[in-house]
Design a protein around this motif. Sequence first.
Motif, PDB file in Angstrom:
ATOM      1  N   ARG A  99     -52.227  -6.792   3.058  1.00 36.54           N
ATOM      2  CA  ARG A  99     -52.830  -7.633   2.253  1.00 36.54           C
ATOM      3  C   ARG A  99     -53.546  -8.631   3.007  1.00 36.54           C
ATOM      4  N   THR A 100     -53.309  -8.688   4.496  1.00 40.49           N
ATOM      5  CA  THR A 100     -53.953  -9.548   5.350  1.00 40.49           C
ATOM      6  C   THR A 100     -55.134  -9.063   6.136  1.00 40.49           C
ATOM      7  N   ASP A 101     -56.448  -9.668   5.451  1.00 42.75           N
ATOM      8  CA  ASP A 101     -57.783  -8.975   6.029  1.00 42.75           C
ATOM      9  C   ASP A 101     -57.715  -9.105   7.522  1.00 42.75           C
ATOM     10  N   GLY A 102     -58.301  -7.904   7.979  1.00 45.75           N
ATOM     11  CA  GLY A 102     -58.622  -7.879   9.462  1.00 45.75           C
ATOM     12  C   GLY A 102     -57.405  -7.384  10.203  1.00 45.75           C
ATOM     13  N   LEU A 103     -56.337  -7.173   9.568  1.00 39.55           N
ATOM     14  CA  LEU A 103     -55.154  -6.408  10.280  1.00 39.55           C
ATOM     15  C   LEU A 103     -55.058  -5.085  10.252  1.00 39.55           C
ATOM     16  N   GLU A 104     -54.903  -4.304  11.019  1.00 37.87           N
ATOM     17  CA  GLU A 104     -54.795  -2.710  11.027  1.00 37.87           C
ATOM     18  C   GLU A 104     -53.300  -2.356  10.682  1.00 37.87           C
ATOM     19  N   PRO A 105     -53.581  -1.223  10.073  1.00 39.87           N
ATOM     20  CA  PRO A 105     -52.136  -0.443   9.513  1.00 39.87           C
ATOM     21  C   PRO A 105     -51.155   0.020  10.727  1.00 39.87           C
ATOM     22  N   HIS A 106     -51.388  -0.499  11.972  1.00 40.98           N
ATOM     23  CA  HIS A 106     -50.588   0.060  13.078  1.00 40.98           C
ATOM     24  C   HIS A 106     -50.131  -1.208  13.417  1.00 40.98           C
ATOM     25  N   TYR A 107     -48.383  -1.238  13.469  1.00 48.45           N
ATOM     26  CA  TYR A 107     -47.693  -2.325  13.748  1.00 48.45           C
ATOM     27  C   TYR A 107     -46.460  -1.818  14.092  1.00 48.45           C
ATOM     28  N   GLU A 108     -45.369  -2.694  14.652  1.00 47.54           N
ATOM     29  CA  GLU A 108     -44.209  -2.478  15.173  1.00 47.54           C
ATOM     30  C   GLU A 108     -43.440  -3.656  14.932  1.00 47.54           C
ATOM     31  N   LEU A 109     -41.972  -3.492  14.625  1.00 45.14           N
ATOM     32  CA  LEU A 109     -41.216  -4.643  14.405  1.00 45.14           C
ATOM     33  C   LEU A 109     -40.271  -4.752  15.228  1.00 45.14           C
ATOM     34  N   LEU A 110     -40.154  -5.998  16.305  1.00 47.80           N
ATOM     35  CA  LEU A 110     -39.681  -6.189  17.365  1.00 47.80           C
ATOM     36  C   LEU A 110     -38.232  -6.960  17.115  1.00 47.80           C
ATOM     37  N   LEU A 111     -36.954  -6.421  17.081  1.00 46.41           N
ATOM     38  CA  LEU A 111     -35.827  -7.092  16.816  1.00 46.41           C
ATOM     39  C   LEU A 111     -35.107  -7.643  18.125  1.00 46.41           C
ATOM     40  N   GLU A 112     -34.796  -8.836  18.221  1.00 50.91           N
ATOM     41  CA  GLU A 112     -34.235  -9.415  19.475  1.00 50.91           C
ATOM     42  C   GLU A 112     -33.059 -10.367  19.061  1.00 50.91           C
ATOM     43  N   ARG A 113     -32.191 -10.542  19.796  1.00 59.02           N
ATOM     44  CA  ARG A 113     -30.962 -11.677  19.335  1.00 59.02           C
ATOM     45  C   ARG A 113     -31.573 -12.830  19.748  1.00 59.02           C
ATOM     46  N   GLY A 114     -31.639 -13.958  19.220  1.00 55.46           N
ATOM     47  CA  GLY A 114     -32.042 -15.142  19.628  1.00 55.46           C
ATOM     48  C   GLY A 114     -30.979 -16.024  20.311  1.00 55.46           C
ATOM     49  N   GLU A 115     -31.136 -17.110  20.587  1.00 57.61           N
ATOM     50  CA  GLU A 115     -30.234 -18.086  21.326  1.00 57.61           C
ATOM     51  C   GLU A 115     -29.046 -18.382  20.332  1.00 57.61           C
ATOM     52  N   SER A 116     -29.405 -18.270  18.949  1.00 58.18           N
ATOM     53  CA  SER A 116     -28.153 -18.771  18.160  1.00 58.18           C
ATOM     54  C   SER A 116     -27.496 -17.515  17.747  1.00 58.18           C
ATOM     55  N   ARG A 117     -27.701 -16.415  18.555  1.00 55.04           N
ATOM     56  CA  ARG A 117     -26.797 -15.198  18.148  1.00 55.04           C
ATOM     57  C   ARG A 117     -27.459 -14.686  16.947  1.00 55.04           C
ATOM     58  N   MET A 118     -28.555 -15.318  16.200  1.00 60.29           N
ATOM     59  CA  MET A 118     -29.102 -14.673  14.964  1.00 60.29           C
ATOM     60  C   MET A 118     -30.143 -13.819  15.574  1.00 60.29           C
ATOM     61  N   ASP A 119     -30.573 -12.760  14.377  1.00 55.31           N
ATOM     62  CA  ASP A 119     -31.502 -11.858  14.737  1.00 55.31           C
ATOM     63  C   ASP A 119     -32.774 -12.624  14.641  1.00 55.31           C
ATOM     64  N   ASP A 120     -33.808 -12.276  15.546  1.00 57.83           N
ATOM     65  CA  ASP A 120     -35.322 -12.686  15.516  1.00 57.83           C
ATOM     66  C   ASP A 120     -36.071 -11.650  15.277  1.00 57.83           C
ATOM     67  N   LEU A 121     -37.387 -11.782  14.522  1.00 63.17           N
ATOM     68  CA  LEU A 121     -38.212 -10.752  14.441  1.00 63.17           C
ATOM     69  C   LEU A 121     -39.469 -11.088  14.683  1.00 63.17           C
ATOM     70  N   THR A 122     -40.274 -10.224  15.613  1.00 63.29           N
ATOM     71  CA  THR A 122     -41.655 -10.375  16.050  1.00 63.29           C
ATOM     72  C   THR A 122     -42.384  -9.267  15.480  1.00 63.29           C
ATOM     73  N   ILE A 123     -43.455  -9.407  14.979  1.00 65.26           N
ATOM     74  CA  ILE A 123     -44.294  -8.524  14.251  1.00 65.26           C
ATOM     75  C   ILE A 123     -45.318  -8.481  15.302  1.00 65.26           C
TER      76      ILE A 123
END
Length: 432
Positions: free
Chosen positions: A348-372
């Motif tokens: 739905r976001t203009d200018g972004l392509e349908p090629h993506y990956e979701l990067l999951l990492e464990r943050g400093e607080s031991r919570m899961d962090d998501l980077t798109i």
Amino acid sequence: MSSAIWDPVEIISREEMAALQAERLRDCLARLAARVPFYREKLGAMDVAPEDVRSPDDLAGLPFTVKQDLRDNYPYGLFAVSMDDVVRLHASSGTSGKMTVVGYTANDIDMWADLAARALRTAGVDRQDIIHVAYGYGLFTGGLGLHYGGERLGATVVPASTANARRQIEMAQDFGATVLCCTPSYSLFIREQAAEGEGNLSKLRLGIFGAEPWSEEMRAEIEARFSITALDIYGLSEVIGPAVSMECQYKQGLHLAEDHFIPEVIDPSTGEPLPDGEVGELVFSCVTKEALPLLRYRTGDLAMLNHEQCLCGRTTARMSKPLGRTDDMLIIRGINVFPAQIEAELLRTDGLEPHYELLLERGESRMDDLTIRVEASEELYRDGDSAYAAGRKLMMSLQSRLGVGCRVEVLAPKQLPRSEGKAVRIVDNRQV
């Protein structure tokens, strides 16, 4: 586009369908009890006899089958026929454990071809079409299932398999393909490569895409880029392969071959059946298969059911497009979200392509962090400020609509890997 009825069973009444399902379920239970020790023990422990089944509603009192059961009985322990009667084997990849092995008798293969032809007819394919099958051939069921279905229908089938994308374009162009069958993510890669090489795919009118969840927004993207109708097909090897269900031109759910695979939707946590319109885990009882009949097989796929008659005239039950898998759900700082929901916001976001990956990492607080990590269009990326703004917009949209906090990295075009099969959307770098 025509979607004429392939089999009269597609338009019988609900009462007639229920009677047919009950009859086939009783026969299936008798075969399981007589020929498969695993099921004989389970049914005996529950004191269930085939004659106790009066309607499909009685399924709720029968035991489930899960993927681990197939692995525990690897390779042939759940087969209901001798190996002398098995003419083909297919199997899952086994990336998360032992492969799940599926056997087929000659009658199973014949039934599968007929159901695949029914699915293609539901989509509007006819004898005049040239079907370009770019699913993998081999142990994966995708390619061969649609291949034999196309031949049964009388169409021309090109067994392209997962060849180099530019080779795919050359074949589709030279052979005059009118129907493209592959994963939705791979279709976009083919379109991207065709644009770079000025490939002419103008004869394509229909795409039949499956093997991975894809959003309505992805459908709109594909249809716009190809100028075709994009329809969803569903199947899994344990049930039979592609053709368990298929969308018609009205795109109001996928018509299930429920005369062969009795569908249920259950609460994934409790196992209790859910009514039409509620999202839960899909369950199938494969009541007509000879080599591997399965009772209440839990697929792990999330969807909802609809038993109302479709605008196309079919009375068969429909399932929604799969919304994801029970094991694909991400929990980001206490918020449950599926990759398809993120995909919908991204597109739905203009200018972004349908090629993506979701990067999951464990943050400093031991919570899961998501980077798109998502690619920008050529035009957007040339303007750094606009690319930053698009990433910011996506991040705010995910926060407001889904409650998900994340980071967004907007990449240059063609920075993420492409796949010839199922797209790898999730990169999990969390330490166990």
